[in-house]
Design an enzyme around this catalytic site. Sequence first.
Site, PDB file in Angstrom:
ATOM      1  N   GLU A   2     -64.704 -79.515  -0.901  1.00 15.11           N
ATOM      2  CA  GLU A   2     -64.836 -79.501   0.554  1.00 15.11           C
ATOM      3  C   GLU A   2     -64.765 -78.072   1.100  1.00 15.11           C
ATOM      4  O   GLU A   2     -63.776 -77.368   0.903  1.00 15.11           O
ATOM      5  CB  GLU A   2     -63.756 -80.372   1.176  1.00 15.11           C
ATOM      6  CG  GLU A   2     -63.982 -81.847   0.902  1.00 15.11           C
ATOM      7  CD  GLU A   2     -62.826 -82.730   1.280  1.00 15.11           C
ATOM      8  OE1 GLU A   2     -63.048 -83.943   1.413  1.00 15.11           O
ATOM      9  OE2 GLU A   2     -61.694 -82.224   1.413  1.00 15.11           O
ATOM     10  N   ASN A  13     -60.574 -81.577   6.528  1.00 15.55           N
ATOM     11  CA  ASN A  13     -59.445 -82.460   6.279  1.00 15.55           C
ATOM     12  C   ASN A  13     -58.545 -82.654   7.477  1.00 15.55           C
ATOM     13  O   ASN A  13     -57.795 -83.636   7.541  1.00 15.55           O
ATOM     14  CB  ASN A  13     -58.649 -81.924   5.075  1.00 15.55           C
ATOM     15  CG  ASN A  13     -59.354 -82.231   3.781  1.00 15.55           C
ATOM     16  OD1 ASN A  13     -59.310 -83.363   3.296  1.00 15.55           O
ATOM     17  ND2 ASN A  13     -60.050 -81.264   3.228  1.00 15.55           N
ATOM     18  N   LYS A  61     -69.028 -88.885  -7.786  1.00 14.90           N
ATOM     19  CA  LYS A  61     -68.737 -88.428  -6.442  1.00 14.90           C
ATOM     20  C   LYS A  61     -67.380 -87.748  -6.480  1.00 14.90           C
ATOM     21  O   LYS A  61     -66.514 -88.062  -7.294  1.00 14.90           O
ATOM     22  CB  LYS A  61     -68.749 -89.580  -5.430  1.00 14.90           C
ATOM     23  CG  LYS A  61     -67.671 -90.635  -5.605  1.00 14.90           C
ATOM     24  CD  LYS A  61     -66.303 -90.316  -5.063  1.00 14.90           C
ATOM     25  CE  LYS A  61     -66.352 -89.879  -3.619  1.00 14.90           C
ATOM     26  NZ  LYS A  61     -64.954 -89.491  -3.157  1.00 14.90           N
ATOM     27  N   THR A  95     -68.537 -89.668  -0.127  1.00  9.27           N
ATOM     28  CA  THR A  95     -67.667 -89.609   1.054  1.00  9.27           C
ATOM     29  C   THR A  95     -67.926 -88.276   1.754  1.00  9.27           C
ATOM     30  O   THR A  95     -68.884 -88.144   2.496  1.00  9.27           O
ATOM     31  CB  THR A  95     -66.183 -89.787   0.672  1.00  9.27           C
ATOM     32  OG1 THR A  95     -65.846 -88.888  -0.394  1.00  9.27           O
ATOM     33  CG2 THR A  95     -65.915 -91.217   0.230  1.00  9.27           C
ATOM     34  N   THR A 106     -59.823 -86.496  -7.849  1.00 10.77           N
ATOM     35  CA  THR A 106     -60.166 -87.501  -6.846  1.00 10.77           C
ATOM     36  C   THR A 106     -61.630 -87.701  -6.919  1.00 10.77           C
ATOM     37  O   THR A 106     -62.375 -87.009  -6.279  1.00 10.77           O
ATOM     38  CB  THR A 106     -59.877 -87.048  -5.447  1.00 10.77           C
ATOM     39  OG1 THR A 106     -58.533 -86.962  -5.358  1.00 10.77           O
ATOM     40  CG2 THR A 106     -60.368 -88.019  -4.444  1.00 10.77           C
TER      41      THR A 106
END
Length: 414
Positions: A287, A409, A190, A164, A201
């Site tokens: 991220e 985000n 992932k 993702t 997550t």
Amino acid sequence: MEQLQVKVAEEAEFRVAGEPRITSPQGFTASGLHVGIKRKRKDLGLIACEVPATAAAVYTMNTYQAAPLRVTREGLAMEGKMQAMIVNSGNANACTGARGLEDAKAMQREAAQWLNIPEHRVGVASTGVIGETLPMDRIQPGIPELVKQLDSAGHDSFCQSILTTDTRIKTVEVRLTVDGREVRVAGAAKGSGMIHPRMATMLAFINTDAAIEAPVLQSLLRQVTDETFNMITVDGDCSTNDMVSVMASGLAGNEPLTPDHPQWPAYYQAFSYVARELAQLIARDGEGATRLVEVVVTGGETREGARRAAKAVVGSSLVKTAVFGADPNWGRILTALGYSGARFHPDRVDLYIGSICVVHQGCPVSGVEELAKEALVQDPARIELNLNQGEAEATAWGCDLTYDYVRINASYRT
């Protein structure tokens, strides 16, 4: 020719593959393609085993568990076997009600039909945006082609199809000898954001050709997960879709592995290495992250207390931003330790940033600010807390918190 490098640890009894492949263990193939869930990148993947594989899985602790997890859990409970895992990215199929459950079952049913195997032997996983129904008009026509493309060379396509916001694929493979037979353990994962202990997550898939019974494999996975995947965090958010699954083909031909097998410690070590490396790759790819953060707690009264302490520090937003700014603000670290729930005496604590002691027996060490700052720039940035309370220890992994995390985000759906 694929190169293998020897693991550095002196006690290691396995070799690390220089070019890891999820399809390397005997019996496995994989594929991945773009069906239109995402705009351009691959978004549907499949792992298949030529024989019914012993299987195990662990799932997110979030009360909102996505439909694919329910379908996988129910199928696995029937006989502890799995022969395929179908995965989509770009859409989590979470919080989608009865429609979401039927869509997950349809993915399972369609894959089973084209693979010519029982439906319950197909696991399903999804990752992406929450609260949107799957575009089944795009997914279902893609499944026959996905099956057609299954190949031992399909490793990269599968790994690309599950991403993702990840910036890279995450794979690890090790090899060892059991009963005179080469055994392989390979994993792909992932995960980049919404990562927090109690499952992150993330999705992780581990294949092995070892012979091992389902109850033993499930116990192994749970214990290793507590030591690895449950010890990482990126942002403190626990997802609806987290899952780690394992398939064991048994085609290596070894005697079934159990804790009583003389080479069980070696296999446990190899399996743990794969899980730990995947966990660290996820944390490192958080991220917007610029580097991995490793928090080591020693001298704990209990293992659970040491784990609580390590996870509290690595998960602190204030600690993570201090690492990003290379600011050795050790007060933030001790504050996180203080609210962790671990039992300790504040006047016994030693704190190191890298190899630099900044707090000794609860008191600041003078003249080390610049050295500690230099240590925080390293990758990984390492923080060690000795509680001097007992013999327990634990390690947790995370990443720094940067401006880019907010940017990514703030526009995730747009």
